[in-house]
Scaffold this motif. Structure first.
Motif, PDB file in Angstrom:
ATOM      1  N   VAL A   1       0.841  -1.194   0.000  1.00 50.90           N
ATOM      2  CA  VAL A   1       0.000   0.000   0.000  1.00 50.90           C
ATOM      3  C   VAL A   1       0.881   1.252   0.000  1.00 50.90           C
ATOM      4  O   VAL A   1       0.650   2.200  -0.765  1.00 50.90           O
ATOM      5  N   VAL A   2       1.915   1.253   0.834  1.00 52.10           N
ATOM      6  CA  VAL A   2       2.793   2.421   0.947  1.00 52.10           C
ATOM      7  C   VAL A   2       3.549   2.688  -0.359  1.00 52.10           C
ATOM      8  O   VAL A   2       3.526   3.796  -0.898  1.00 52.10           O
ATOM      9  N   VAL A   3       4.197   1.645  -0.894  1.00 48.02           N
ATOM     10  CA  VAL A   3       5.026   1.815  -2.095  1.00 48.02           C
ATOM     11  C   VAL A   3       4.206   2.273  -3.301  1.00 48.02           C
ATOM     12  O   VAL A   3       4.536   3.253  -3.971  1.00 48.02           O
ATOM     13  N   ASN A   4       3.119   1.546  -3.583  1.00 46.88           N
ATOM     14  CA  ASN A   4       2.306   1.896  -4.748  1.00 46.88           C
ATOM     15  C   ASN A   4       1.560   3.210  -4.559  1.00 46.88           C
ATOM     16  O   ASN A   4       1.370   3.973  -5.503  1.00 46.88           O
ATOM     17  N   GLY A   5       1.146   3.463  -3.323  1.00 45.14           N
ATOM     18  CA  GLY A   5       0.463   4.721  -3.025  1.00 45.14           C
ATOM     19  C   GLY A   5       1.370   5.904  -3.305  1.00 45.14           C
ATOM     20  O   GLY A   5       0.954   6.915  -3.890  1.00 45.14           O
ATOM     21  N   LEU A   6       2.637   5.777  -2.918  1.00 41.87           N
ATOM     22  CA  LEU A   6       3.611   6.845  -3.150  1.00 41.87           C
ATOM     23  C   LEU A   6       3.788   7.102  -4.645  1.00 41.87           C
ATOM     24  O   LEU A   6       3.763   8.249  -5.109  1.00 41.87           O
ATOM     25  N   GLY A   7       3.931   6.013  -5.413  1.00 40.69           N
ATOM     26  CA  GLY A   7       4.101   6.148  -6.865  1.00 40.69           C
ATOM     27  C   GLY A   7       2.898   6.811  -7.523  1.00 40.69           C
ATOM     28  O   GLY A   7       3.041   7.708  -8.359  1.00 40.69           O
ATOM     29  N   ALA A   8       1.698   6.379  -7.144  1.00 38.91           N
ATOM     30  CA  ALA A   8       0.468   6.922  -7.736  1.00 38.91           C
ATOM     31  C   ALA A   8       0.308   8.401  -7.380  1.00 38.91           C
ATOM     32  O   ALA A   8      -0.060   9.229  -8.228  1.00 38.91           O
ATOM     33  N   TRP A   9       0.611   8.724  -6.135  1.00 38.16           N
ATOM     34  CA  TRP A   9       0.487  10.110  -5.671  1.00 38.16           C
ATOM     35  C   TRP A   9       1.405  11.037  -6.473  1.00 38.16           C
ATOM     36  O   TRP A   9       1.033  12.150  -6.836  1.00 38.16           O
ATOM     37  N   ARG A  10       2.625  10.557  -6.798  1.00 38.28           N
ATOM     38  CA  ARG A  10       3.569  11.367  -7.580  1.00 38.28           C
ATOM     39  C   ARG A  10       3.059  11.624  -8.995  1.00 38.28           C
ATOM     40  O   ARG A  10       3.446  12.588  -9.644  1.00 38.28           O
ATOM     41  N   LEU A  11       2.197  10.725  -9.508  1.00 40.25           N
ATOM     42  CA  LEU A  11       1.722  10.870 -10.883  1.00 40.25           C
ATOM     43  C   LEU A  11       0.378  11.605 -10.990  1.00 40.25           C
ATOM     44  O   LEU A  11      -0.141  11.783 -12.078  1.00 40.25           O
ATOM     45  N   LEU A  12      -0.174  12.008  -9.857  1.00 42.62           N
ATOM     46  CA  LEU A  12      -1.503  12.627  -9.876  1.00 42.62           C
ATOM     47  C   LEU A  12      -1.578  13.891 -10.727  1.00 42.62           C
ATOM     48  O   LEU A  12      -2.594  14.180 -11.329  1.00 42.62           O
ATOM     49  N   ARG A  13      -0.480  14.642 -10.781  1.00 46.41           N
ATOM     50  CA  ARG A  13      -0.537  15.918 -11.497  1.00 46.41           C
ATOM     51  C   ARG A  13      -0.312  15.777 -13.004  1.00 46.41           C
ATOM     52  O   ARG A  13      -0.371  16.758 -13.726  1.00 46.41           O
ATOM     53  N   GLN A  14      -0.004  14.577 -13.484  1.00 41.27           N
ATOM     54  CA  GLN A  14       0.285  14.391 -14.913  1.00 41.27           C
ATOM     55  C   GLN A  14      -0.981  14.012 -15.666  1.00 41.27           C
ATOM     56  O   GLN A  14      -1.846  13.349 -15.124  1.00 41.27           O
ATOM     57  N   SER A  15      -1.070  14.435 -16.926  1.00 36.64           N
ATOM     58  CA  SER A  15      -2.336  14.224 -17.633  1.00 36.64           C
ATOM     59  C   SER A  15      -2.237  13.397 -18.909  1.00 36.64           C
ATOM     60  O   SER A  15      -3.247  13.121 -19.533  1.00 36.64           O
ATOM     61  N   SER A  16      -1.020  13.015 -19.342  1.00 30.50           N
ATOM     62  CA  SER A  16      -0.940  12.280 -20.609  1.00 30.50           C
ATOM     63  C   SER A  16      -1.566  10.897 -20.484  1.00 30.50           C
ATOM     64  O   SER A  16      -1.726  10.362 -19.387  1.00 30.50           O
ATOM     65  N   MET A  17      -1.891  10.312 -21.649  1.00 27.68           N
ATOM     66  CA  MET A  17      -2.488   8.974 -21.690  1.00 27.68           C
ATOM     67  C   MET A  17      -1.559   7.965 -21.021  1.00 27.68           C
ATOM     68  O   MET A  17      -1.971   7.073 -20.291  1.00 27.68           O
ATOM     69  N   ASN A  18      -0.280   8.121 -21.344  1.00 28.64           N
ATOM     70  CA  ASN A  18       0.754   7.248 -20.813  1.00 28.64           C
ATOM     71  C   ASN A  18       0.773   7.320 -19.280  1.00 28.64           C
ATOM     72  O   ASN A  18       0.728   6.295 -18.587  1.00 28.64           O
TER      73      ASN A  18
END
Length: 299
Positions: free
Chosen positions: A129-146
């Protein structure tokens, strides 16, 4: 100019966020494979296979995402943006293959469930939960399809781990080992559903479908508004990468206009197309009675 600079900075930031997600996932996948075998949990092993797919996909998304920022050149006149859509497609395929493998492993266990080590499962789940949550949180501001495809990977991993966490708590109290394969199958099906949806979105970009966020009728009717315009035809709208759209059309004029009038009209058209948010546009102006190049082909 300011907007362009901002876009570039945004891209660098996305690259860093995806890079972080890659290394987190890579390290964690190894921990999972070892951990899953140690605690004898097919749910954790299934997540490990899924994470391996994610790691490959994120790595590819990272590299292709960087390449897709390259400027247009003689070979790729629109630039490299479509590479990020390609990454999303390959990515989806990797996940589908991984998911099918997981289901084939988990189904036999429904008939012969084995008791996993609940405490070990719990520990791995908290870490997950911690590891993946951190990764997802870092990507929240990005908008590309990728980036959104990768964010999906990470979010569904978080959900998967929350489920593993709950099951491990239940197993600590009651010995119902069948929960392990049930969980494994459950979130694999959930993943397949979302991947299929994302794959379809990416394929539509490849097949040059008109982007859902563009009102073509509205644009054409506004192009027809000036009194000197007789009509608009051969309208084409497609998208490079799900974000940057392309527009082309032929505009037929009514009477004979002088050069200045045509220039004014062209400026109006340009402003209008820009208003609709197109990254590239081509508008051909035709004189009355001029034979249209496409006429014998499709119009």
């Amino acid at each position: 100019m300011h907007g362009h600079h901002h876009g570039h900075h945004h891209g660098d930031d996305e690259g860093k966020a995806i890079g972080l997600a890659f290394w987190l996932n890579f390290t964690f996948t190894i921990i999972e494979f070892v951990g899953g075998l140690m605690v004898n949990s097919v749910a954790i092993l299934s997540d490990a296979v899924h994470d391996l797919g994610d790691t490959l996909a994120i790595g590819m998304g990272w590299v292709l995402g960087k390449t897709s920022k390259r400027k247009a050149d003689a070979r790729f006149s629109y630039g490299y943006q479509r590479l990020s859509v390609l990454a999303a497609v390959i990515n989806a395929v990797v996940l589908i293959v991984g998911s099918v493998f997981i289901i084939s492993e988990a189904v036999p266990r429904l008939w012969a469930p084995e008791m996993p080590d609940a405490t070990g499962m719990f520990g791995l789940a908290v870490l997950g939960v911690v590891v993946n949550g951190l990764g997802a949180w870092r990507l929240l501001r990005q908008s590309s399809m990728n980036a959104s495809m990768i964010r999906w990977h990470l979010l569904e991993d978080v959900l998967g781990w929350v489920a593993v966490l709950i099951v491990s708590l239940v197993l600590m109290v009651w010995e119902v080992p069948i929960l392990d394969p049930i969980l494994s199958i459950g979130f694999t099906l959930f993943i397949l559903f979302n991947v299929a949806r994302n794959l379809w979105a990416s394929l539509k970009v490849f097949l040059q479908a008109v982007p859902a966020d563009v009102d073509v009728q509205q644009l054409v009717s506004q192009l027809c508004e000036p009194e000197q315009v007789n009509g608009v035809h051969h309208v084409h709208v497609w998208s490079l990468d799900g974000e940057q759209h392309v527009f082309s059309a032929h505009v037929e004029l009514k009477g004979s206009l002088d050069v200045e009038q045509v220039q004014t009209l062209k400026q109006q058209f340009r402003a209008l197309v820009l208003d609709f948010g197109f990254a590239h546009s081509t508008i051909e102006v035709e004189w009355p009675g001029e034979s249209c190049r496409h006429e014998d082909v499709d119009g």
